[in-house]
Design an enzyme around this catalytic site. Structure first.
Site: not given
Ligand code: 5RP
Length: 232
Positions: A32, A97, A105, A34
């Site tokens: 993701g 997810g 994950e 972050t």
């Molecule tokens: C991916 C995830 C990510 O950690 C979640 O979607 C957060 O993403 P972002 O940091 O882009 O907001 O679970 O499957």
């Protein structure tokens, strides 16, 4: 993925996670936008111990930054996983997810001594469920599995649209070759009960409720980074 969260807060949470990393630590790398900040910082720091990515996207990014890649078969016990989340509550329960990587994950988090979640304060909720819960299902019997998910939710008093995830007009396929149902149940007052009901449905490969896995959440707001859970 949540693109609406301010990028500088994602970066601040990722930087805070770097203070937990020690030389030689075997790491799980989340997925993701972050988690991508964390991979970026880790690469810049020249971390040279094995890292297990939770998705193909993260594997490509980590390779680009020269990190030492490993599989969970090479390293079945990890020291620390750092990953993002779509939502979290004060009991350190998560919805994950949004990027479609929940299965790997969860496997990687479960193989880790410790899981640190990095997120901005906009993802902190009193009750999980504002973010639609991703449920990963096998392609075989997808319609039947969806009916079972609907029935399980109904029995717990949950309603709301269940939408098969798509990507540019075609079904979204996970790294593991499965489908995702995005379940807009709204507030989920009993996440543990829903998790165990979903776990009991044969076609459900995994769901995005992460309960009892996160040990620390680094929650970045405009006034700094709050630490929930284990602080050191
Ligand atoms: C991916 C995830 C990510 O950690 C979640 O979607 C957060 O993403 P972002 O940091 O882009 O907001 O679970 O499957």
């Amino acid at each position: 993925m949540n693109q609406s969260s301010p990028d500088h807060l994602k970066r601040a949470a990722a930087a805070a996670a770097m203070t937990f990393v020690r030389p030689g630590m075997k790491l799980g790398l989340g997925t993701g936008s972050t988690a991508a900040h964390f991979v970026d910082l880790l690469g810049a720091a020249g971390h040279d111990a094995p890292c297990v990515p939770t998705s193909e996207a993260t594997r490509v990014q980590a390779a680009r930054f020269g990190l030492k890649l490993a599989t969970l078969d090479d390293c079945p016990n990890l020291d620390l996983t750092v990953d993002g989340a779509d939502e979290f509550d004060d009991a350190l329960r998560l919805i994950k997810g949004g990027g479609g990587a929940l299965l790997r994950e969860k496997i990687v988090a479960a193989a880790s001594e410790r899981m640190i979640v990095i997120a901005d304060a906009g993802k902190r909720v009193k009750t999980l469920g504002a973010f639609p819960l991703p449920v990963e299902i096998d392609r075989f019997g997808a319609r039947a599995t969806r009916l079972h998910v609907e029935a399980a939710a109904r029995e717990l008093g949950l309603q709301g649209e269940i939408t098969p995830r798509e990507k540019v007009g075609a079904p979204f396929i996970t790294d593991g070759g499965h489908l995702i149902l995005d379940c807009a149940f709204g507030a989920i007052p009993e996440p543990e009960a829903l998790a165990s009901r979903l776990n009991a449905i044969p076609g459900v490969v995994e769901h995005g409720l992460f309960i009892g896995l996160a040990t620390t959440i680094l929650c970045a707001g405009e006034n700094g980074v709050d630490v929930l859970g284990k602080a050191a």
